[in-house]
Design a protein around this motif. Sequence first.
Motif, PDB file in Angstrom:
ATOM      1  N   GLY A 165      10.790  37.690 -87.574  1.00 32.54           N
ATOM      2  CA  GLY A 165      10.225  37.912 -85.972  1.00 32.54           C
ATOM      3  C   GLY A 165      11.196  38.664 -85.416  1.00 32.54           C
ATOM      4  N   VAL A 166      11.848  39.671 -86.098  1.00 31.96           N
ATOM      5  CA  VAL A 166      12.658  40.624 -85.167  1.00 31.96           C
ATOM      6  C   VAL A 166      11.956  41.602 -84.638  1.00 31.96           C
ATOM      7  N   ARG A 167      11.363  41.915 -83.442  1.00 31.26           N
ATOM      8  CA  ARG A 167      10.493  42.732 -82.714  1.00 31.26           C
ATOM      9  C   ARG A 167      10.625  42.680 -81.281  1.00 31.26           C
ATOM     10  N   VAL A 168      10.069  43.605 -80.693  1.00 30.82           N
ATOM     11  CA  VAL A 168       9.948  43.431 -79.144  1.00 30.82           C
ATOM     12  C   VAL A 168       9.082  42.366 -78.668  1.00 30.82           C
ATOM     13  N   TYR A 169       9.600  41.461 -77.857  1.00 31.10           N
ATOM     14  CA  TYR A 169       8.499  40.393 -77.287  1.00 31.10           C
ATOM     15  C   TYR A 169       8.369  40.668 -75.808  1.00 31.10           C
ATOM     16  N   GLY A 170       9.309  41.187 -75.053  1.00 23.47           N
ATOM     17  CA  GLY A 170       9.081  41.522 -73.633  1.00 23.47           C
ATOM     18  C   GLY A 170       8.937  40.214 -72.839  1.00 23.47           C
ATOM     19  N   PHE A 171       9.379  40.213 -71.530  1.00 19.36           N
ATOM     20  CA  PHE A 171       9.588  39.053 -70.551  1.00 19.36           C
ATOM     21  C   PHE A 171       8.883  39.530 -69.286  1.00 19.36           C
ATOM     22  N   HIS A 172       9.007  38.364 -68.494  1.00 25.47           N
ATOM     23  CA  HIS A 172       8.654  38.549 -66.876  1.00 25.47           C
ATOM     24  C   HIS A 172       6.929  38.884 -66.975  1.00 25.47           C
ATOM     25  N   GLY A 173       6.313  38.334 -68.247  1.00 22.53           N
ATOM     26  CA  GLY A 173       4.811  39.003 -68.302  1.00 22.53           C
ATOM     27  C   GLY A 173       4.121  38.431 -67.398  1.00 22.53           C
ATOM     28  N   THR A 174       4.216  37.271 -66.894  1.00 26.52           N
ATOM     29  CA  THR A 174       3.358  36.375 -65.792  1.00 26.52           C
ATOM     30  C   THR A 174       3.508  37.361 -64.432  1.00 26.52           C
ATOM     31  N   SER A 175       4.480  37.965 -64.266  1.00 23.73           N
ATOM     32  CA  SER A 175       4.804  38.706 -63.263  1.00 23.73           C
ATOM     33  C   SER A 175       3.978  39.885 -63.134  1.00 23.73           C
ATOM     34  N   HIS A 176       4.480  40.668 -64.154  1.00 23.30           N
ATOM     35  CA  HIS A 176       4.051  42.010 -64.523  1.00 23.30           C
ATOM     36  C   HIS A 176       2.497  42.012 -64.312  1.00 23.30           C
ATOM     37  N   LYS A 177       1.960  40.896 -64.949  1.00 24.52           N
ATOM     38  CA  LYS A 177       0.395  40.609 -64.893  1.00 24.52           C
ATOM     39  C   LYS A 177      -0.108  40.612 -63.534  1.00 24.52           C
ATOM     40  N   TYR A 178       0.566  39.770 -62.857  1.00 24.65           N
ATOM     41  CA  TYR A 178       0.185  39.168 -61.400  1.00 24.65           C
ATOM     42  C   TYR A 178       0.251  40.731 -60.533  1.00 24.65           C
ATOM     43  N   VAL A 179       1.310  41.177 -60.694  1.00 29.31           N
ATOM     44  CA  VAL A 179       1.269  42.526 -59.566  1.00 29.31           C
ATOM     45  C   VAL A 179       0.373  43.746 -60.177  1.00 29.31           C
TER      46      VAL A 179
ATOM     47  N   THR B   1       1.069  59.816 -55.900  1.00 28.65           N
ATOM     48  CA  THR B   1       1.267  58.689 -56.671  1.00 28.65           C
ATOM     49  C   THR B   1       1.687  57.806 -55.710  1.00 28.65           C
ATOM     50  N   LYS B   2       1.040  56.536 -55.673  1.00 33.87           N
ATOM     51  CA  LYS B   2       1.483  55.457 -54.830  1.00 33.87           C
ATOM     52  C   LYS B   2       2.639  54.745 -55.161  1.00 33.87           C
ATOM     53  N   ILE B   3       3.372  54.382 -54.276  1.00 34.27           N
ATOM     54  CA  ILE B   3       4.581  53.564 -54.415  1.00 34.27           C
ATOM     55  C   ILE B   3       4.213  52.191 -53.565  1.00 34.27           C
ATOM     56  N   LEU B   4       4.120  50.889 -54.146  1.00 37.94           N
ATOM     57  CA  LEU B   4       3.665  49.854 -53.453  1.00 37.94           C
ATOM     58  C   LEU B   4       4.870  48.836 -53.661  1.00 37.94           C
ATOM     59  N   ILE B   5       4.832  47.916 -52.699  1.00 37.22           N
ATOM     60  CA  ILE B   5       5.751  46.618 -52.825  1.00 37.22           C
ATOM     61  C   ILE B   5       4.757  45.651 -52.987  1.00 37.22           C
ATOM     62  N   ILE B   6       4.846  44.763 -54.116  1.00 47.91           N
ATOM     63  CA  ILE B   6       3.832  43.808 -54.109  1.00 47.91           C
ATOM     64  C   ILE B   6       4.740  42.451 -54.391  1.00 47.91           C
ATOM     65  N   PRO B   7       4.711  41.455 -53.460  1.00 46.46           N
ATOM     66  CA  PRO B   7       5.607  40.210 -53.840  1.00 46.46           C
ATOM     67  C   PRO B   7       4.836  39.410 -55.030  1.00 46.46           C
ATOM     68  N   THR B   8       5.630  39.162 -55.746  1.00 49.91           N
ATOM     69  CA  THR B   8       5.056  38.432 -56.984  1.00 49.91           C
ATOM     70  C   THR B   8       4.620  36.983 -56.567  1.00 49.91           C
ATOM     71  N   ASN B   9       4.087  36.326 -57.475  1.00 51.49           N
ATOM     72  CA  ASN B   9       3.599  34.874 -57.130  1.00 51.49           C
ATOM     73  C   ASN B   9       3.573  34.349 -58.793  1.00 51.49           C
ATOM     74  N   GLU B  10       4.789  34.114 -59.444  1.00 47.96           N
ATOM     75  CA  GLU B  10       4.639  33.742 -60.666  1.00 47.96           C
ATOM     76  C   GLU B  10       3.987  32.246 -60.889  1.00 47.96           C
ATOM     77  N   GLU B  11       4.317  31.676 -59.738  1.00 49.71           N
ATOM     78  CA  GLU B  11       3.763  30.010 -59.699  1.00 49.71           C
ATOM     79  C   GLU B  11       2.289  29.920 -59.494  1.00 49.71           C
ATOM     80  N   LEU B  12       1.827  30.928 -58.739  1.00 49.21           N
ATOM     81  CA  LEU B  12       0.366  30.846 -58.695  1.00 49.21           C
ATOM     82  C   LEU B  12      -0.331  31.545 -59.891  1.00 49.21           C
ATOM     83  N   GLU B  13       0.101  32.481 -60.509  1.00 50.51           N
ATOM     84  CA  GLU B  13      -0.437  32.899 -61.852  1.00 50.51           C
ATOM     85  C   GLU B  13      -0.344  31.781 -62.693  1.00 50.51           C
TER      86      GLU B  13
END
Length: 398
Positions: free
Chosen positions: A176-190, A376-388
Amino acid sequence: MNIFVINAGSSSVKYQLFKMPAEKPICSGLIERIGLPDSIITHKIFSNGEENITRAELPLPDHQMALLEVVKLLTEPGIGIIQDPAEIGVVGHRVVHGGERFSETTIISPEVKEEIKQLISLAPLHNPGNFQGIEVAEKLFPHATQIAVFDTAFHQTMPEKAFRYAVPTNLYHELGVRVYGFHGTSHKYVAEKAANYLNKPEAKIITIHLGNGCSIAAVKAGKCIDTSMGFTPLDGLIMGTRSGAIDASVVFYLASKAGLTVEQIDILLNRKSGMLGLTGFSDMREVQKARDAGDADAHLAYEMYAYRIQKYIGSYVAALNGLDALVFTAGVGENDALTRELVCSNMTFFGLQIDLNKNAERSSELREINSDAATTKILIIPTNEELEIANQCVQLLA
Ligand SMILES: Nc1ncnc2c1ncn2[C@@H]1O[C@H](COP(=O)(O)OP(=O)(O)O)[C@@H](O)[C@H]1O
Ligand SMILES: CC(=O)OP(=O)(O)O
Ligand SMILES: [Mg+2]
């Protein structure tokens, strides 16, 4: 249904109690600077449109101690918001590494728990705290359904050319040596918030999650196509205590020349590197203080931190073949104007132009910080991993 969510990060524990599906927060809390001598607890109770905030500073050496404080705040007679454990129907847990086994939100059985424990070696700063959170919640809310939401899940849509390493193929199939990636819940939410804000479901978006751990993702039409963390949350950007991307030969060199063991090198790269290794401070607020006081190491560390992010932006614009919006989120991304300014400097080729006044404003809402002329837009979006996570639990149970 009341859902309690526990999000244990590498330096923090965040928790929220929601009435779902109304998404109504009943209480929330943040324990930050875990492992440092002055951890900070902020506990909020929401009722009748008002916020009742309690703050305390005390040393919390690890996640176990932090979780016990959470239990106290929630259940102590007089101050606790939860009178009867039966009030909680579901506990949603952030679990950082799901490995090859878990790609979707999963009800936690004894077998699932055991597998999460087995994944500790792949996420040594995270899965132990996530595991402890499950154990604490099982004791505290024995009748609740315990559900795991994995950081790795959102990145499952990456194409194989992005998630494979150029090592012998059997290492992928057998280990299973591959890229998994993390913080997915946050990336998805924002990313979803950004696409809604742009009113463009097919938008090309780069989401930059800068907390104690840092990662960046390229998202096209709501799907992740590439991300900077890899097999573990060590790869990619420079972080609070992690080196991010480094030539693997450094590991061999440290072993052969400096006589370090594999465990020592693991600790060195995961816990003693990044901003801590460069400046002596892992918390960006302290790095900034040092930089403002004229500390040359802190100055260089900021330059390196931002430059690494810029290089990833360049490569993800190539991967996306365009860019509608750049999104900053998490502790540093939401709060540190200097980081955002450095990342967006000399990036006009990509249509990125920051408005320094908008960038300096403080707010906890989604906001646009590009200049009016920028393409190009530059946005600040507060994450909410808990709500996601709470929403993922609701979807699973439905
Ligand atoms: N006002 C601020 N200015 C700069 N950095 C901040 C500020 N507030 C928080 N941070 C940074 O955010 C980091 C924590 O982010 P967070 O997303 O909560 O981390 P994690 O979930 O990875 O533990 C801290 O290490 C600190 O460096
Ligand atoms: C995966 C990861 O690095 O998480 P955090 O930023 O919460 O430490
Ligand atoms: Mg976090």
